[in-house]
Design a protein around this motif. Structure first.
Motif, PDB file in Angstrom:
ATOM      1  N   PRO A 133       0.824  -1.208   0.000  1.00 20.23           N
ATOM      2  CA  PRO A 133       0.000   0.000   0.000  1.00 20.23           C
ATOM      3  C   PRO A 133       0.859   1.259   0.000  1.00 20.23           C
ATOM      4  CG  PRO A 133      -0.033  -1.026   2.160  1.00 20.23           C
ATOM      5  CD  PRO A 133       0.717  -1.954   1.245  1.00 20.23           C
ATOM      6  N   TYR A 134       0.268   2.330  -0.482  1.00 22.51           N
ATOM      7  CA  TYR A 134       0.939   3.635  -0.503  1.00 22.51           C
ATOM      8  C   TYR A 134       1.145   4.129   0.918  1.00 22.51           C
ATOM      9  CZ  TYR A 134       1.667   8.582  -1.379  1.00 22.51           C
ATOM     10  OH  TYR A 134       2.172   9.845  -1.423  1.00 22.51           O
ATOM     11  N   ILE A 187      -6.406   8.162  -4.896  1.00 26.95           N
ATOM     12  CA  ILE A 187      -6.053   7.009  -4.058  1.00 26.95           C
ATOM     13  C   ILE A 187      -4.856   6.274  -4.658  1.00 26.95           C
ATOM     14  CG2 ILE A 187      -6.888   4.832  -3.062  1.00 26.95           C
ATOM     15  CD1 ILE A 187      -8.444   7.201  -2.020  1.00 26.95           C
ATOM     16  N   THR A 231      -4.351   6.071   2.660  1.00 25.65           N
ATOM     17  CA  THR A 231      -4.355   5.587   1.271  1.00 25.65           C
ATOM     18  C   THR A 231      -4.517   6.736   0.280  1.00 25.65           C
ATOM     19  OG1 THR A 231      -6.741   5.198   1.242  1.00 25.65           O
ATOM     20  CG2 THR A 231      -5.327   3.349   1.925  1.00 25.65           C
TER      21      THR A 231
END
Length: 90
Positions: free
Chosen positions: A2-3, A88, A34
């Motif tokens: 995930p970011y 996102i 996110t």
């Protein structure tokens, strides 16, 4: 993976893959990790708190398409007149 907006990089690879409209109808909106950025969809003002800051910032008369140049932790209902959406990450 995930970011993580605490370890972001620069360049075109940082653009998002999805997003959602931000609704301020219920009050201030907390922006989760996110979210890579907030984009203005209709002209107006935006009041927000940057990640890691203790003070709000007000940006006025932002045009549609403008990407706020801070990672935001919260968007304030009071004072925000622009229509906003999230960008996102993965």
């Amino acid at each position: 993976m995930p970011y993580n907006r605490q370890d972001f990089t620069s360049g075109a690879d940082t653009f998002g893959f999805s997003g959602a409209t931000i609704s301020l109808a219920g009050g201030d909106v907390n922006i989760n990790d996110t979210v890579k950025a907030v984009v203005v969809c209709a002209t107006g003002n935006v009041v927000f708190r940057p990640v890691g800051s203790g003070a709000d910032i007000t940006m006025t008369a932002l045009p549609a398409g403008y990407i706020i140049p801070y990672h935001c932790s919260v968007i304030r209902q009071t004072g925000t007149t622009a229509t906003l959406a999230t960008i996102i990450g993965r």
